[in-house]
Design an enzyme around this catalytic site. Structure first.
Site, PDB file in Angstrom:
ATOM      1  N   PRO A   1       1.947 -16.065 -26.571  1.00 43.99           N
ATOM      2  CA  PRO A   1       1.986 -15.717 -24.710  1.00 43.99           C
ATOM      3  C   PRO A   1       3.054 -16.506 -23.664  1.00 43.99           C
ATOM      4  O   PRO A   1       3.007 -17.325 -23.769  1.00 43.99           O
ATOM      5  CB  PRO A   1       0.169 -16.445 -24.605  1.00 43.99           C
ATOM      6  CG  PRO A   1      -0.239 -17.592 -25.528  1.00 43.99           C
ATOM      7  CD  PRO A   1       1.269 -17.867 -26.360  1.00 43.99           C
ATOM      8  N   GLU A   2       3.606 -15.667 -23.093  1.00 40.71           N
ATOM      9  CA  GLU A   2       3.941 -15.672 -21.935  1.00 40.71           C
ATOM     10  C   GLU A   2       2.990 -16.204 -20.655  1.00 40.71           C
ATOM     11  O   GLU A   2       2.150 -15.059 -20.933  1.00 40.71           O
ATOM     12  CB  GLU A   2       5.134 -15.106 -22.094  1.00 40.71           C
ATOM     13  CG  GLU A   2       6.515 -15.114 -23.092  1.00 40.71           C
ATOM     14  CD  GLU A   2       8.355 -14.301 -23.696  1.00 40.71           C
ATOM     15  OE1 GLU A   2       7.969 -14.734 -22.068  1.00 40.71           O
ATOM     16  OE2 GLU A   2       8.192 -13.940 -23.913  1.00 40.71           O
TER      17      GLU A   2
END
Length: 271
Positions: free
Chosen positions: A2-3
């Site tokens: 995840p960003e």
DNA sequence: ATGCGGACCTGTTAGC
DNA sequence: TGCTAACAGGTCCGCA
């Protein structure tokens, strides 16, 4: 995994199910994450109502009157809402069970994620207090990048991936933003002009907000909290496209390791 | 202070 | 088909 867009997508996905709900129980099957899950989370979070679900950088904050759970998804973490009684899979490390009969399930194969607890102001927590500005707010400006970069030789790509400079820009969106801004990822941060930082700030804001609208980027295993994939992958211009033609000029996309991370760029468009 | 490499851990894929 | 090596979306820490 995840960003920022993936974390924000996750936050928005789980919030309707757990906001204002009471925590009945916390089931911890594996406490050895990036840091051990503190034992006091169980007595201190149990019985509490979730006042709000916030995000700071890539951290998700579950705020209660008694303290705040600080959650990070690391490289491979995800959160889903599941029904009680659904048998846990191998890497389903934590369940937070709510009085509305919903369960927030934290899965993280690589265990680089974390679940911490603080009774103080979470924004003053050691991990959060020195974070840079949120990229999608007006605090994130050209002047900020200029101020922080002068005299520094670090590659601009590593610079914008440093959460103490600006939060939320991970490997994918760093590559994509630099492509849009036409900046070579290895250029020294300290030598980038104001005009070019202007373009980079615009690019970062645009890439991140577009990705949020698309529900994040699904590469291998990212899924939104409802189990659907993110759709931003089809919008990636350079990331994962080594040897494929640049969408602007047709030149083959280059891949090169910069500070230990695979970096994709067009050597003709990015200078 | 800055920049870099190593560390954490497991799963998937590429290559022989 | 099977084994091994390389690589994966993060980021803290210690060292030079």
């Amino acid at each position: 995994m995840p960003e920022l867009p993936e974390v924000e997508t996750t936050r928005r996905g789980i919030a309707p199910y757990i906001e204002k709900q009471i925590v009945d129980a916390i089931i911890i099957r594996q406490k050895q994450l990036r840091w051990p899950i503190p034992d006091e989370i169980n007595p201190q979070l149990s019985g509490q109502s979730i006042d709000a679900i916030k995000r700071r950088g890539k951290y998700i904050l579950l705020q209660t009157a008694n303290g705040t759970a600080i959650l990070h998804l690391g490289m491979s973490g995800s959160l889903r809402i599941v029904e009680p009684g659904l048998p846990p899979a191998k890497h389903d490390h934590v369940d937070i069970c709510f009085s509305n009969n919903k369960v927030l399930r934290f899965t993280d194969p690589r265990r680089f994620g974390s679940l911490l607890w603080t009774q103080s102001d979470p924004y003053q927590h050691k991990l959060l207090s020195k974070l840079g500005p949120e990229p999608l707010t007006d605090d994130f400006t050209t002047n900020h990048l200029l101020l922080r970069s002068r005299g520094r030789s670090i590659a601009v790509k590593s610079f914008i991936m440093d959460s103490h400079i600006v939060v939320g820009v991970g490997n994918i969106y760093a590559c994509e933003s630099l492509f849009r801004a036409g900046i070579h990822p290895e250029r020294a941060a300290g030598k980038i002009s104001k005009a070019r930082f202007d373009k980079l700030v615009v690019a970062i804001k645009a890439v991140l907000s577009e990705a949020i609208i698309q529900g994040g980027t699904t590469l291998k295993d990212f899924q939104q909290s409802d189990g659907k994939p993110g759709y931003f992958k089809q919008a990636l211009a350079v990331y994962g496209r080594a040897e494929e033609p640049c969408l602007e000029c047709g030149n083959a996309i280059t891949v090169k390791t910069i500070n230990g991370r695979s970096t994709f760029y067009c050597a003709r468009c990015q200078r």
